[in-house]
Motif scaffolding. Structure first.
Motif, mmCIF file in Angstrom:
data_model
loop_
_atom_site.group_PDB
_atom_site.id
_atom_site.type_symbol
_atom_site.label_atom_id
_atom_site.label_comp_id
_atom_site.label_asym_id
_atom_site.label_seq_id
_atom_site.Cartn_x
_atom_site.Cartn_y
_atom_site.Cartn_z
ATOM 1 N N ALA A 36 -8.223 5.769 4.641
ATOM 2 C CA ALA A 36 -6.793 5.937 4.907
ATOM 3 C C ALA A 36 -6.381 5.451 6.296
ATOM 4 C CB ALA A 36 -6.406 7.411 4.743
ATOM 5 N N ALA A 39 -3.346 3.078 6.804
ATOM 6 C CA ALA A 39 -2.047 3.734 6.650
ATOM 7 C C ALA A 39 -1.716 4.588 7.870
ATOM 8 C CB ALA A 39 -2.049 4.598 5.385
ATOM 9 N N GLU A 42 -0.432 2.259 10.602
ATOM 10 C CA GLU A 42 0.918 1.743 10.360
ATOM 11 C C GLU A 42 1.975 2.829 10.501
ATOM 12 O OE1 GLU A 42 3.431 -0.513 6.806
ATOM 13 O OE2 GLU A 42 1.245 -0.283 6.657
ATOM 14 N N ILE A 187 -8.772 6.755 -3.005
ATOM 15 C CA ILE A 187 -7.863 6.092 -2.066
ATOM 16 C C ILE A 187 -7.713 4.616 -2.435
ATOM 17 C CG2 ILE A 187 -7.619 5.288 0.330
ATOM 18 C CD1 ILE A 187 -6.867 8.102 0.271
ATOM 19 N N GLY A 188 -8.828 3.981 -2.807
ATOM 20 C CA GLY A 188 -8.768 2.580 -3.194
ATOM 21 C C GLY A 188 -7.920 2.358 -4.440
ATOM 22 N N ALA A 189 -7.950 3.323 -5.379
ATOM 23 C CA ALA A 189 -7.207 3.178 -6.627
ATOM 24 C C ALA A 189 -5.708 3.316 -6.430
ATOM 25 C CB ALA A 189 -7.699 4.208 -7.641
ATOM 26 N N VAL A 190 -5.289 4.244 -5.575
ATOM 27 C CA VAL A 190 -3.849 4.487 -5.397
ATOM 28 C C VAL A 190 -3.274 3.714 -4.220
ATOM 29 C CG1 VAL A 190 -4.084 6.768 -6.419
ATOM 30 C CG2 VAL A 190 -4.136 6.544 -3.935
ATOM 31 N N GLY A 191 -4.147 3.209 -3.323
ATOM 32 C CA GLY A 191 -3.686 2.504 -2.132
ATOM 33 C C GLY A 191 -3.600 3.442 -0.944
ATOM 34 N N SER A 192 -4.005 2.959 0.230
ATOM 35 C CA SER A 192 -4.035 3.819 1.410
ATOM 36 C C SER A 192 -2.649 4.310 1.803
ATOM 37 C CB SER A 192 -4.675 3.079 2.589
ATOM 38 O OG SER A 192 -3.913 1.940 2.946
ATOM 39 N N ALA A 193 -1.603 3.574 1.429
ATOM 40 C CA ALA A 193 -0.239 3.993 1.772
ATOM 41 C C ALA A 193 0.120 5.315 1.109
ATOM 42 C CB ALA A 193 0.763 2.915 1.373
ATOM 43 N N HIS A 194 -0.559 5.653 0.021
ATOM 44 C CA HIS A 194 -0.262 6.887 -0.709
ATOM 45 C C HIS A 194 -1.244 8.008 -0.344
ATOM 46 C CE1 HIS A 194 2.700 4.830 -3.168
ATOM 47 N NE2 HIS A 194 1.812 3.875 -3.407
ATOM 48 N N TYR A 195 -1.850 7.912 0.836
ATOM 49 C CA TYR A 195 -2.814 8.945 1.219
ATOM 50 C C TYR A 195 -2.218 10.348 1.246
ATOM 51 C CZ TYR A 195 -1.102 9.613 6.020
ATOM 52 O OH TYR A 195 -0.345 9.942 7.111
#
Length: 417
Positions: A36, A39, A42, A187-195
């Motif tokens: 994460a 994210a 950013e 985390i890889g499946a949903v994307g780090s932005a959605h942590y």
């Protein structure tokens, strides 16, 4: 921990399953921070080192949690007065407040329940934190709960299953590895932005485990009796020396564990492997650690902890030596994962047998393992600056040889008269 009759089970079957799920969750939590990081950077405008403080705060909280909850286990409240006739008759099994026992000691259920709640609140707070200082405070809070669960369940499993304790500890800690594999994958499946959603889901997953604490007895078996349990007379060695070497063994082997996990990809790329192959080999290393703990569970029913740890340290040393050969390196690192896997869970029952009256012994080695993970990065990095990336397996091989030497010293020193 508060003591109970040794023949009374500490865990119901449902509580055993819930404990394994709890270890899966703490493994996932520890592994969620790294994936994460993009994210974090950013969202809060962080430098790489600033973003890395999230995991550092978690580990600091973990060490504090181990030490704090060690002090709270069985902490006495008031002591009830017992008539002299009752004292002469002896204590009634399972009843507190006799012969100077505390009637309001904090029990295992309370401590584990508080740890699950702290971890859930910390994870949810980390997900919803409006700024980075608040997020770090929540990571520290989650780490406190993490440390309480890590310490509490390891201690209870180490004394709660008799001759099966070593096998059960390996199964328990194998679930930590499963969580450490699944966390980054999620985390890889949903994307780090959605942590934040992942951390919130993790927080909610802790809550049902509170219902299973009814299957955990508030009192654990007390120190064993007999010559095997005398931790103060071990072939002329002082108890302090034995504990110091146990702590050294845990610091060193966790340093190797973290060192391989952190530097294997860089080493493999340096000797000619592609980035994808290096990353895959590192994943296999972590997978082999999990597999190794499941594999050693039946072995632990037939062989002593001393034998298992000696073979583990020797095998780990040989594999790290072979990892210096580029063609063998990915396979050798997988072997390191397989051999290092049993050391942490197998050493705890041995420690309890060697020093049953040293109440702080378990807390010391578990806290030391966390310190080893934190210190491994800077220490190994400094050594690599001097020797170069290609020396990584040889440097770790030297540390592994020290683990083997510590194990042989402990075997000789904890042999009963």
């Amino acid at each position: 921990m508060a003591s109970a009759q040794p023949d009374v089970p500490i865990f119901s079957p449902a509580a055993v399953v819930a404990s394994c799920v709890g270890f899966l969750l703490i493994g996932a939590l520890q592994a969620l921070y790294g994936p994460a990081i993009p994210a974090f950077r950013e969202k809060f405008g962080l430098t790489p080192s600033g973003a890395g403080l999230g995991l550092s705060a978690h580990f600091v909280g973990g060490v504090a949690g181990v030490l704090l909850f060690d002090r709270l286990y069985g902490r006495p409240g008031h002591v009830s007065k017992v008539p002299s006739s009752a004292r002469k008759a002896g204590p009634v099994p399972g009843v507190a407040g006799q012969a100077g026992l505390p009637t309001h000691a904090l029990g295992n259920r309370q401590i584990l329940g508080a740890s699950y709640l702290l971890m859930a609140v910390g994870a949810a707070g980390f997900a919803l934190a409006p700024n980075w200082p608040a997020a770090l405070a929540m990571a520290l809070l989650a780490g406190l709960g993490f440390g309480g669960i890590d310490y509490g369940l390891n201690q209870l499993f180490a004394v709660g299953f008799g001759h099966r304790s070593t096998a059960m500890l390996n199964i328990l800690n194998a679930h930590f590895g499963i969580g450490a594999i699944l966390g980054p994958a999620l985390i890889g499946a949903v994307g780090s932005a959605h942590y934040p959603a992942v951390f919130l889901g993790f927080a909610l997953a802790n809550l049902p485990l509170l219902l299973c604490l009814r299957g955990v007895r508030d009192r654990a078996p007390g120190p064993q009796s007999g010559p095997e349990a005398d931790g103060g007379r071990v072939l002329g060695r002082s108890l302090g020396s034995v504990l110091a070497v146990f702590v050294a063994l845990y610091v060193l082997h966790v340093g190797i564990e973290a060192g391989v996990g952190g530097w294997e990809p860089t080493h493999l790329e340096t000797v000619g492997y592609g980035a994808g192959a290096a990353a895959t080999a590192t994943s296999v290393y972590w997978l082999m650690m999990t597999v190794g703990r499941f594999l050693v569970a039946p072995i632990a029913l037939r062989f002593s902890a001393q034998t298992i740890i000696t073979v583990s340290c020797a095998g780990m040393t040989v594999c790290l030596l072979l990892a210096s050969i580029p063609a063998l390196a990915p396979y050798a690192y997988a072997g390191v994962g397989l051999f290092i896997a049993p050391i942490f869970p197998t050493g705890l029952p041995w420690l309890h047998r060697a020093a049953p009256r040293a109440r702080r012994a378990g807390a010391l080695v578990i806290a030391a393992s966390m310190v080893g993970g934190v210190a491994a990065g800077p220490a190994l990095g400094k050594a690599i600056e001097e020797a170069g990336i290609r020396a990584v397996p040889l440097l770790l091989c030297g540390v592994s040889a020290l683990c083997l030497a510590a194990t042989l010293w402990l075997i000789r020193s904890t042999r009963t008269r």
